[in-house]
Enzyme design. Sequence first.
Site, PDB file in Angstrom:
ATOM      1  N   LEU A  17      39.134   2.112 -35.411  1.00  0.00           N
ATOM      2  CA  LEU A  17      38.994   1.104 -36.459  1.00  0.00           C
ATOM      3  C   LEU A  17      40.351   0.458 -36.760  1.00  0.00           C
ATOM      4  O   LEU A  17      40.467  -0.765 -36.849  1.00  0.00           O
ATOM      5  CB  LEU A  17      38.422   1.744 -37.729  1.00  0.00           C
ATOM      6  N   HIS A 188      32.188  -4.974 -44.336  1.00  0.00           N
ATOM      7  CA  HIS A 188      32.795  -6.187 -43.761  1.00  0.00           C
ATOM      8  C   HIS A 188      31.833  -7.372 -43.716  1.00  0.00           C
ATOM      9  O   HIS A 188      32.267  -8.509 -43.604  1.00  0.00           O
ATOM     10  CB  HIS A 188      33.456  -5.905 -42.406  1.00  0.00           C
ATOM     11  N   TYR A 189      30.524  -7.130 -43.896  1.00  0.00           N
ATOM     12  CA  TYR A 189      29.620  -8.278 -43.940  1.00  0.00           C
ATOM     13  C   TYR A 189      29.908  -9.160 -45.152  1.00  0.00           C
ATOM     14  O   TYR A 189      29.677 -10.362 -45.124  1.00  0.00           O
ATOM     15  CB  TYR A 189      28.152  -7.813 -43.889  1.00  0.00           C
ATOM     16  N   HIS A 250      25.166  -3.296 -44.590  1.00  0.00           N
ATOM     17  CA  HIS A 250      25.340  -4.717 -44.262  1.00  0.00           C
ATOM     18  C   HIS A 250      24.121  -5.566 -44.667  1.00  0.00           C
ATOM     19  O   HIS A 250      24.253  -6.572 -45.361  1.00  0.00           O
ATOM     20  CB  HIS A 250      25.595  -4.902 -42.767  1.00  0.00           C
ATOM     21  N   LYS A 336      19.832  -2.177 -31.878  1.00  0.00           N
ATOM     22  CA  LYS A 336      20.840  -2.182 -30.807  1.00  0.00           C
ATOM     23  C   LYS A 336      20.108  -2.339 -29.484  1.00  0.00           C
ATOM     24  O   LYS A 336      18.923  -2.022 -29.380  1.00  0.00           O
ATOM     25  CB  LYS A 336      21.580  -0.846 -30.805  1.00  0.00           C
ATOM     26  N   LYS A 342      22.762 -11.472 -32.659  1.00  0.00           N
ATOM     27  CA  LYS A 342      22.559 -12.474 -33.705  1.00  0.00           C
ATOM     28  C   LYS A 342      22.393 -11.813 -35.063  1.00  0.00           C
ATOM     29  O   LYS A 342      21.821 -10.730 -35.152  1.00  0.00           O
ATOM     30  CB  LYS A 342      21.264 -13.239 -33.372  1.00  0.00           C
ATOM     31  N   TYR A 378      20.126 -24.262 -40.864  1.00  0.00           N
ATOM     32  CA  TYR A 378      19.213 -25.350 -40.520  1.00  0.00           C
ATOM     33  C   TYR A 378      17.882 -25.162 -41.208  1.00  0.00           C
ATOM     34  O   TYR A 378      17.492 -24.063 -41.564  1.00  0.00           O
ATOM     35  CB  TYR A 378      19.072 -25.514 -39.008  1.00  0.00           C
TER      36      TYR A 378
HETATM   37  C1  BG6 Z   1      29.569  -1.839 -37.871  1.00  0.00           C
HETATM   38  C2  BG6 Z   1      28.612  -0.891 -37.213  1.00  0.00           C
HETATM   39  O1  BG6 Z   1      29.666  -1.577 -39.237  1.00  0.00           O
HETATM   40  O2  BG6 Z   1      29.129  -3.160 -37.676  1.00  0.00           O
HETATM   41  C3  BG6 Z   1      28.451  -1.201 -35.742  1.00  0.00           C
HETATM   42  O3  BG6 Z   1      29.073   0.442 -37.373  1.00  0.00           O
HETATM   43  C4  BG6 Z   1      28.130  -2.653 -35.531  1.00  0.00           C
HETATM   44  O4  BG6 Z   1      27.454  -0.387 -35.156  1.00  0.00           O
HETATM   45  C5  BG6 Z   1      29.061  -3.556 -36.320  1.00  0.00           C
HETATM   46  O5  BG6 Z   1      28.226  -2.926 -34.147  1.00  0.00           O
HETATM   47  C6  BG6 Z   1      28.599  -4.995 -36.287  1.00  0.00           C
HETATM   48  O6  BG6 Z   1      29.556  -5.822 -36.875  1.00  0.00           O
HETATM   49  P1  BG6 Z   1      29.611  -7.384 -36.497  1.00  0.00           P
HETATM   50  O7  BG6 Z   1      30.616  -7.938 -37.441  1.00  0.00           O
HETATM   51  O8  BG6 Z   1      30.022  -7.437 -35.063  1.00  0.00           O
HETATM   52  O9  BG6 Z   1      28.232  -7.898 -36.705  1.00  0.00           O
END
Ligand code: BG6
Length: 484
Positions: A17, A188-189, A250, A336, A342, A378
């Site tokens: 990370l 991070h989303y 997320h 996955k 997407k 869109y």
């Molecule tokens: C991470 C997950 O938090 O987010 C991963 O642990 C995933 O499994 C990733 O691949 C996806 O992040 P992004 O920003 O590429 O959509």
Amino acid sequence: PETGCLSIIVLGASGDLAKKKTFPALFNLYRQGFLPAEEVHIFGYARTKISDDELRNRIRGFLVDNKAASSKHSDDVLKFLELIKYVSGSYDTEDGFQKLDKEISEHEISKHSHEGSSRRLFYLALPPSVYPSVCKMIRKCCMNKSDLGGWTRIVVEKPFGRDLESAEKLSAQIGELFDEPQIYRIDHYLGKELVQNLLVLRFANRFFLPLWNRDNIDNVQIVFREDFGTDGRGGYFDEYGIIRDIIQNHLLQVFCLVAMEKPISLKPEHIRDEKVKVLQSVLPIKDEEVVLGQYEGYRDDSTVPDNSNTPTFATMVLRIHNERWEGVPFILKAGKALNSRKAEIRVQFKDVPGDIFKCKKQGRNEFVIRLQPSEAMYMKLTVKQPGLEMSTVQSELDLSYRQRYQGVVIPEAYERLILDTIRGDQQHFVRRDELKAAWEIFTPILHRIDDGEFKPIPYQPGSRGPVEADELLGKSGYVQTHGY
Ligand code: BG6
């Protein structure tokens, strides 16, 4: 903005990370002038005994993503790497942290020629199992001691626990050592451009205000797909599964921003209050509204047990018990090894009452927000087919960021979020009660999966996932439009 000495300490500095996300984000902030060399020092801390230069060499290759960029920025890279020092030590004994504190203090003294406060940001790029001991050590040995003010903050990454009980335990342990305004739980989303845009879109546009409710919206989908499997992370992934890895954090954060009521202001606490409220209004998930999947070949990874029941795919329906959303299914879907990469939100509107054009045949009005790749929004709508005949066709009003904002660089999620931690803005971070409410939603189903009561359906890698998931979409009212 505050000035004075800023020390950024990346714990777990030699891990994945840190190398792939934290240091590159810090480098980009440095390059853009947000981390001025006269104020900032960066420390890497981990157990491995390596020199400053060895750490620098390990991260160098991750700082820029392609060759052209690396020659252009090579000067910056060198200057940035010079700001980094490495300290080795364990995560649960005082000696390493005392050494770290000494290094930070020396740096602060050396830069205190100009008066200012001391700011210490600890980024825990570590597995959550060591959070309690690391937090204890920071609290004991490394807090900001300057008389001139400043702060100590910690940044923690998901997974924050495995279920409600473990998350609450972790929160209590950290909560004894740090106050909520010092804790930044990163998702991070929340740093993605189009996720940050959701508040503006919903509450600054007259178009959406009157339509955003059960009278007009039939169903909402929040979708995450990846076209690759667990790729070398099988060991980690198998312990958590797709619900804990993606959906509970997320997708649920995106869900909050789509479904919450308007906050009374943009103050972080006001926004987070609304997120908590909508989470608390989610009804228990029904078994018949969950489909789990596991891609074929997932268990071939040597770090994954042969009899693993861990889902790599899940579709589930959340229902909100409130005036705005009663009866509207929010379909959360993540997987996955699917057919594409997407992440998007699809808001599908109800059919037009008293339709005279037979619009239904063309497909419904749908508003799509594509978070990635190629950010876009869109609106699918029905128009007259151009020409002499009076016939209708479905078309799109399209705002593609790449075209509309040519030349604008969209910052990486981690960049923005780290900058927020330095500025002390907690708007895009998860508050403790929000985390609790999020675990309350998923813990019952997670326990049943862990107990083997709920089994994932196998699916082909590169497919759309189990067909049962598409059937659930149909049952939830989603009308498939052409090409989707
Ligand atoms: C991470 C997950 O938090 O987010 C991963 O642990 C995933 O499994 C990733 O691949 C996806 O992040 P992004 O920003 O590429 O959509």
